[in-house]
Design an enzyme around this catalytic site. Sequence first.
Site, PDB file in Angstrom:
ATOM      1  N   ASN A   9       0.870  -1.172   0.000  1.00 24.57           N
ATOM      2  CA  ASN A   9       0.000   0.000   0.000  1.00 24.57           C
ATOM      3  C   ASN A   9       0.913   1.230   0.000  1.00 24.57           C
ATOM      4  OD1 ASN A   9      -1.797   2.048   0.489  1.00 24.57           O
ATOM      5  ND2 ASN A   9      -2.664   1.168   2.368  1.00 24.57           N
ATOM      6  N   ARG A  88      -2.660  -2.133  -3.362  1.00 24.74           N
ATOM      7  CA  ARG A  88      -3.884  -1.357  -3.143  1.00 24.74           C
ATOM      8  C   ARG A  88      -3.835  -0.143  -4.058  1.00 24.74           C
ATOM      9  NH1 ARG A  88      -5.126   3.179   0.969  1.00 24.74           N
ATOM     10  NH2 ARG A  88      -7.377   3.316   0.771  1.00 24.74           N
ATOM     11  N   HIS A 177     -13.075   2.599   0.379  1.00 22.81           N
ATOM     12  CA  HIS A 177     -13.022   1.581   1.442  1.00 22.81           C
ATOM     13  C   HIS A 177     -13.639   0.267   0.991  1.00 22.81           C
ATOM     14  CE1 HIS A 177     -13.079   4.869   4.824  1.00 22.81           C
ATOM     15  NE2 HIS A 177     -11.837   4.526   4.532  1.00 22.81           N
ATOM     16  N   LEU A 206     -15.459   2.928  10.386  1.00 20.29           N
ATOM     17  CA  LEU A 206     -15.159   4.169  11.113  1.00 20.29           C
ATOM     18  C   LEU A 206     -13.696   4.158  11.527  1.00 20.29           C
ATOM     19  CD1 LEU A 206     -18.326   4.136  13.458  1.00 20.29           C
ATOM     20  CD2 LEU A 206     -18.122   5.138  11.164  1.00 20.29           C
ATOM     21  N   ASN A 208      -9.884   6.655  10.422  1.00 21.97           N
ATOM     22  CA  ASN A 208      -9.616   8.069  10.196  1.00 21.97           C
ATOM     23  C   ASN A 208     -10.559   8.585   9.125  1.00 21.97           C
ATOM     24  OD1 ASN A 208      -7.587   9.064  11.918  1.00 21.97           O
ATOM     25  ND2 ASN A 208      -6.118   7.716  10.899  1.00 21.97           N
ATOM     26  N   GLY A 209     -10.659   7.805   8.035  1.00 22.32           N
ATOM     27  CA  GLY A 209     -11.719   8.044   7.071  1.00 22.32           C
ATOM     28  C   GLY A 209     -12.911   7.193   7.477  1.00 22.32           C
ATOM     29  N   ARG A 238     -11.974  15.249   7.701  1.00 18.42           N
ATOM     30  CA  ARG A 238     -12.840  15.630   6.575  1.00 18.42           C
ATOM     31  C   ARG A 238     -14.249  15.914   7.073  1.00 18.42           C
ATOM     32  NH1 ARG A 238     -11.430  10.347   3.663  1.00 18.42           N
ATOM     33  NH2 ARG A 238      -9.184  10.565   3.500  1.00 18.42           N
ATOM     34  N   VAL A 328     -12.273   3.215  15.127  1.00 19.33           N
ATOM     35  CA  VAL A 328     -13.310   3.709  16.029  1.00 19.33           C
ATOM     36  C   VAL A 328     -14.438   2.686  16.141  1.00 19.33           C
ATOM     37  CG1 VAL A 328     -14.981   5.551  16.432  1.00 19.33           C
ATOM     38  CG2 VAL A 328     -12.744   6.103  15.442  1.00 19.33           C
ATOM     39  N   GLU A 378      -7.958  -5.533   5.472  1.00 20.49           N
ATOM     40  CA  GLU A 378      -7.864  -5.187   4.060  1.00 20.49           C
ATOM     41  C   GLU A 378      -6.708  -5.921   3.385  1.00 20.49           C
ATOM     42  OE1 GLU A 378      -8.344  -1.175   5.674  1.00 20.49           O
ATOM     43  OE2 GLU A 378      -9.145  -0.639   3.726  1.00 20.49           O
TER      44      GLU A 378
END
Length: 404
Positions: A9, A88, A177, A206, A208-209, A238, A328, A378
């Site tokens: 990545n 990725r 995502h 949930l 950071n993005g 964001r 999160v 991922e």
Amino acid sequence: MSSRVLVINAGSSSLKYSLIDGISGEAAASGLVERIGEPSGQQVHRGPQGEVRTSLEIATHEDALRAVLNAFSSHGPSFDGVVAIGHRVVHGGSRFGDPVLIDDEMVAAVTELVPLAPLHNPANLEGIRVARRLFPQLPQVAVFDTAFHQTLPPEAYTYAVALDWRDDHGVRRYGFHGTSHAFVSAEAARLLGRSSGEVNLIVLHLGNGCSATAVRGGVSVDTSMGMTPLEGLVMGTRSGDLDPAIHAYLVRELGWSLEDVDHALNHSSGLKGLAGQNDFRELDARRAAGDPHAQLAFDIYCYRIKKYVGAYYATLGTVDAIVFTAGVGQNSAPVRSASLTGLERLGINLDADRNLAGALTISTDDSPVAVLVIPTNEEWQIARETLALLHENKPCLLGVAEGG
Ligand code: ADP
């Protein structure tokens, strides 16, 4: 045949990697090279000797990948038996709905998509170029963050603007995502003891993005991120959803440039804009201590999630499970509780103790809608999809991989 895949990545100043078994998901090693192009680079390699940290100057992505190979030879595990590299890639536009084998034509096609993801695709491409140079004998596969959402119906992916914006300029919802949503959806079906095709899910990634996805029978039918990752839920830095006229207002009334507005909405909005902080753990500690800004940020964050749960419930008609994932989602019981409280009439009943304990199933036994907490993976999903593509193309590819 071995099923080990090196997953890469590549970001603009970092390169994350994982040496992972695409079948079992077992990671033999993982790590990160940070601050590429700065004098004080940093490498973290996790392998059989535990975590090894090294400070070194890394000028380019090629240096970074060479440092990764050095870490493998110095600290293990052996690199032997790697059958492919999975990359990725953030934006696959409308063209890529599946993983693809990397060749010159594919690189040219992803280069054409750079305007859609100017922050991400150039770095992903650089990772691909470097890996092709260093591993010419290994098949390499690109797995796109947008691919899982290529199944959205036109009414979900088309914005209400002149159609030539979409048809001539690519202005439409793509969603992101996707690798995470795909992994977590399959895991949720497995946990529910049903096939993916039989379940309807609302997946809340949930980190950071942040993004929400409505998944009908294993297929994404709507998602909150849009043409870019800015739309939808409140995120670390964001804004998520916003009246588009605010751009013009700020330009006209405050004399900002469009770049200023774009930068502010992507980098200093969301939790950071509301409470000066994008790390959720620290924000939550401040909230618990009674800080009103942290409380407001938390309330806005959870309220937005609740609105999307309601919207996607309507999209799906029936929902079998709501799934929380990423930093999160997997760790914050207060967010899970605040986002779903009051939705009991929709059949969503949280069990407070299970939620606090961070159980896999945090709904009550008699809740018509299950609520699940599933760690995303991922890297494994990329390794799995890389391996699957390799098997589909077995005759030509496996010979190359085993010969290399
Ligand atoms: P990324 O999008 O960078 O992959 P992650 O999925 O790792 O992000 O999520 C990062 C977010 O998760 C950060 O805001 C971090 O504070 C938050 N987080 C991590 N652990 C916890 C925790 N125990 N409680 C609350 N938030 C957490």
